[in-house]
Write an enzyme that holds these catalytic residues in place. Sequence first.
Site, PDB file in Angstrom:
ATOM      1  N   TRP A   8     -17.553 126.752 106.605  1.00 52.98           N
ATOM      2  CA  TRP A   8     -17.536 125.300 106.742  1.00 52.98           C
ATOM      3  C   TRP A   8     -16.076 124.910 106.586  1.00 52.98           C
ATOM      4  CZ3 TRP A   8     -16.127 120.931 103.972  1.00 52.98           C
ATOM      5  CH2 TRP A   8     -16.643 119.714 104.445  1.00 52.98           C
TER       6      TRP A   8
ATOM      7  N   LYS B 140     -30.969 109.951 106.028  1.00 54.06           N
ATOM      8  CA  LYS B 140     -31.641 111.004 106.816  1.00 54.06           C
ATOM      9  C   LYS B 140     -31.350 110.799 108.294  1.00 54.06           C
ATOM     10  CE  LYS B 140     -32.190 113.285 104.405  1.00 54.06           C
ATOM     11  NZ  LYS B 140     -32.023 113.324 103.000  1.00 54.06           N
TER      12      LYS B 140
ATOM     13  N   GLU C  69     -27.638 111.592 109.226  1.00 52.89           N
ATOM     14  CA  GLU C  69     -27.298 113.010 109.096  1.00 52.89           C
ATOM     15  C   GLU C  69     -27.739 113.833 110.291  1.00 52.89           C
ATOM     16  OE1 GLU C  69     -27.659 115.012 104.923  1.00 52.89           O
ATOM     17  OE2 GLU C  69     -29.376 113.745 105.270  1.00 52.89           O
TER      18      GLU C  69
ATOM     19  N   ASN D  72     -15.019 131.289  99.462  1.00 50.01           N
ATOM     20  CA  ASN D  72     -15.750 130.020  99.443  1.00 50.01           C
ATOM     21  C   ASN D  72     -15.041 129.165  98.409  1.00 50.01           C
ATOM     22  OD1 ASN D  72     -17.580 127.926  99.143  1.00 50.01           O
ATOM     23  ND2 ASN D  72     -18.938 129.098  97.824  1.00 50.01           N
ATOM     24  N   GLY D  73     -14.449 128.062  98.855  1.00 52.42           N
ATOM     25  CA  GLY D  73     -13.758 127.205  97.892  1.00 52.42           C
ATOM     26  C   GLY D  73     -12.495 126.647  98.490  1.00 52.42           C
TER      27      GLY D  73
ATOM     28  N   HIS E  27     -26.385  87.864 102.972  1.00 52.78           N
ATOM     29  CA  HIS E  27     -25.030  87.697 102.431  1.00 52.78           C
ATOM     30  C   HIS E  27     -23.996  88.418 103.289  1.00 52.78           C
ATOM     31  CE1 HIS E  27     -26.668  85.696  98.978  1.00 52.78           C
ATOM     32  NE2 HIS E  27     -27.538  86.678  98.817  1.00 52.78           N
TER      33      HIS E  27
ATOM     34  N   LYS F  33     -25.063 122.748 103.368  1.00 48.36           N
ATOM     35  CA  LYS F  33     -26.097 122.501 102.365  1.00 48.36           C
ATOM     36  C   LYS F  33     -25.525 122.398 100.949  1.00 48.36           C
ATOM     37  CE  LYS F  33     -30.436 122.127 101.281  1.00 48.36           C
ATOM     38  NZ  LYS F  33     -30.991 120.827 101.628  1.00 48.36           N
TER      39      LYS F  33
ATOM     40  N   CYS G 128     -19.573 127.285 102.920  1.00 45.95           N
ATOM     41  CA  CYS G 128     -19.162 128.646 103.228  1.00 45.95           C
ATOM     42  C   CYS G 128     -20.091 129.604 102.504  1.00 45.95           C
ATOM     43  CB  CYS G 128     -17.729 128.971 102.835  1.00 45.95           C
ATOM     44  SG  CYS G 128     -16.503 128.022 103.708  1.00 45.95           S
TER      45      CYS G 128
ATOM     46  N   GLU H  31     -32.053 106.164 101.440  1.00 45.66           N
ATOM     47  CA  GLU H  31     -32.382 107.550 101.793  1.00 45.66           C
ATOM     48  C   GLU H  31     -32.841 107.643 103.254  1.00 45.66           C
ATOM     49  OE1 GLU H  31     -31.734 110.289 100.626  1.00 45.66           O
ATOM     50  OE2 GLU H  31     -33.189 111.707 101.409  1.00 45.66           O
TER      51      GLU H  31
ATOM     52  N   ARG I   2     -25.038 127.119 104.742  1.00 45.43           N
ATOM     53  CA  ARG I   2     -23.888 126.738 103.925  1.00 45.43           C
ATOM     54  C   ARG I   2     -22.674 126.357 104.780  1.00 45.43           C
ATOM     55  NH1 ARG I   2     -24.564 128.553  98.589  1.00 45.43           N
ATOM     56  NH2 ARG I   2     -22.350 128.373  98.199  1.00 45.43           N
TER      57      ARG I   2
HETATM   58  C1  F6R Z   1     -28.574 114.783 102.209  1.00 47.13           C
HETATM   59  C2  F6R Z   1     -28.123 115.815 101.329  1.00 47.13           C
HETATM   60  C3  F6R Z   1     -26.863 115.594 100.575  1.00 47.13           C
HETATM   61  C4  F6R Z   1     -27.000 116.174  99.169  1.00 47.13           C
HETATM   62  C5  F6R Z   1     -25.661 116.093  98.431  1.00 47.13           C
HETATM   63  C6  F6R Z   1     -25.769 116.583  97.010  1.00 47.13           C
HETATM   64  O1  F6R Z   1     -29.729 115.149 102.890  1.00 47.13           O
HETATM   65  O2  F6R Z   1     -28.739 116.846 101.211  1.00 47.13           O
HETATM   66  O3  F6R Z   1     -26.510 114.253 100.533  1.00 47.13           O
HETATM   67  O4  F6R Z   1     -27.968 115.462  98.479  1.00 47.13           O
HETATM   68  O5  F6R Z   1     -24.714 116.858  99.109  1.00 47.13           O
HETATM   69  O6  F6R Z   1     -26.230 117.894  96.982  1.00 47.13           O
HETATM   70  P1  F6R Z   1     -26.931 118.501  95.716  1.00 47.13           P
HETATM   71  O7  F6R Z   1     -28.202 117.792  95.492  1.00 47.13           O
HETATM   72  O8  F6R Z   1     -27.090 119.942  96.012  1.00 47.13           O
HETATM   73  O9  F6R Z   1     -25.978 118.255  94.572  1.00 47.13           O
END
Ligand code: F6R
Length: 622
Positions: free
Chosen positions: A74, A499, A502, A100-101, A518, A617, A2, A495, A27
Amino acid sequence: MCGIVGYVGTQEATSILINGLERLEYRGYDSAGIATVTRGELHCVRAQGKLFNLRQKLETEVNPSQIGIAHTRWATHGVPAEHNAHPHRDMYNRVAVVQNGIIENYQEIKAELINQGYQFTSETDTEVIPQLLSSYLPAKPQGDDFLIAVQKTVNRLQGAFALGILCVDYSDEIIIVRHQAPLVIGFGQGEFFCASDVTAIVPHTSTVLYLENGEIARLTPIGVELYDFELKRLRRFPRNLDLTHVSVDKDGFKHFMLKEIHEQPTVVQSCLDHYLKNEAEDNPICLNLDPQIYTNTQQIMILACGTSWHAGLVGKYLLEQLAGIPTSVQYASEYRYAPSPILPNTLTIGVTQSGETADTLAALSMEKQRYLNLSREGKFKILGITSRPESSLAQVVEQIINTHGGIEIGVASTKSFIAQLMSFYLLALDFASRRGTLSREKINNIVKGLRQLPGQIEEIIREQNRTIEAIAHQFSETQDFIFIGRGINFPIALEGALKLKEISYIHAEGYPAGEMKHGPIALLDAKVPVVAIAVPGEVHDKVLSNAQEAKARDARLIGVSSLDDRVALSVFDDILSVPMVDELLSPILTVIPLQLLAYHIAAIKGLDVDQPRNLAKSVTVE
Ligand code: F6R
């Protein structure tokens, strides 16, 4: 999660607020809304979905005003629909709130208010705030009544929240509140801004004040007043921001994610420029950490979420293998409810790109409290690794390593991850150098390798982007992917899979290559491609054997490997090529083609790469 924006001043508020929301849309993008006080009335326009829908509505609903608050959502409580969109108002249309929260005790407050006759129109937790506030406002409020009603309201709320509030009787006043969710005030000439993130404010001013937890601010065209939750007046001064890295333009790239992938050579270089001295010095690394960190640390605990947790896994490898320090890596969201027994002389490291992740901040705060209770029995330090040193993280940790990754807008982390990895390389080498766990020659060789990385990343992007795009075309219909790696490249397999899930919504799993047999190998058939990270080094042959086992089950094999690696060439159906590099440094390179693969598959599928569904984000809720 948010985004909040607010404006009070002499300019037309709507366009400033909408432009601010545009810069905060990363956000959350389930709905958006705006509230203004126009001709003595509170006006609220809201729309489900992305900001575009709100913009369209505003073309016909014009409410000229010099004051307003706005929100991009969000969804937490209540589906993404217009009636759940912020701002929320009280039933008398006197008060509008953006939040936001999460308000944890909203059910209890809502029941109380319903008993008093208040009617609710949404399923959100936020709606209790304007209703409760309204119940504390006299019929004809004057003077500080609005502020006092806010204070009474805030003291009833439990949870983590940032608020922006308008009251129809105060047409030149915005009140904002911070309790464990970020808020920053921007200072202009006769005008003031507020936002969840400075990115929304920087087009207007570089003079800012970050609210701290437990603070309320009153913004009017003549100034800003700061209070605590008891309404005791506080005095803190704004500061000037260095805006060098605050760019939120795509600069000609189709998506922010692609732009940020291309920025990675610069990010690595910037980290090296800040923290590497001349190799001839005793210790070429200069992180300037508290000297006690180097002398006291007997073990390290890393707390993080998501991609930052993956960076932590690479960090563990480096800190253990280079500096000989036992290191554990914990999901912050799990750790906060099941912490390990405390060991004396622990260095805790919180890793977070945004510096705002609720779980990471809560786990770090919990550790801080536990350490304070036990400080006589050992020495504890808390360090943060982030690209946002001005974020809430700074209020929890003792010291920060600024990764110099800059602001990242694409929701899927790319350059932030690389910047976090760089910080771990430098931290591990710093420890190794000071503790003598590696020879000077070995350290100098690694440093030499680090200095080559920017050029090598550039080479991958330049030489491989088109090839990877062509390979990506073959997988737009694929349902499942497996990524395998070993040793320092196991976190890169995780990772790569993250990616892909996501942004392309393809199911993908990362496994340590040796674990496939396994259990997960049962998943394999001709429909499940396997991406294997196989760079020259200790586990090279082992990974290739694991890849062969997958091939024997008809899996299509894609290798992240060097084109000079003849054995790899004979095993893989496709190669995502990286330059020959020491295995130790390889994660900085092997992750690049995996980012590009995920990007191209998502772009080919026509998906919203920068704003994937259900994600945001900054994850500022638990
Ligand atoms: C994946 C991604 C998320 C963040 C996670 C932690 O691409 O961006 O998995 O890594 O939400 O966020 P931060 O690093 O801001 O604590």
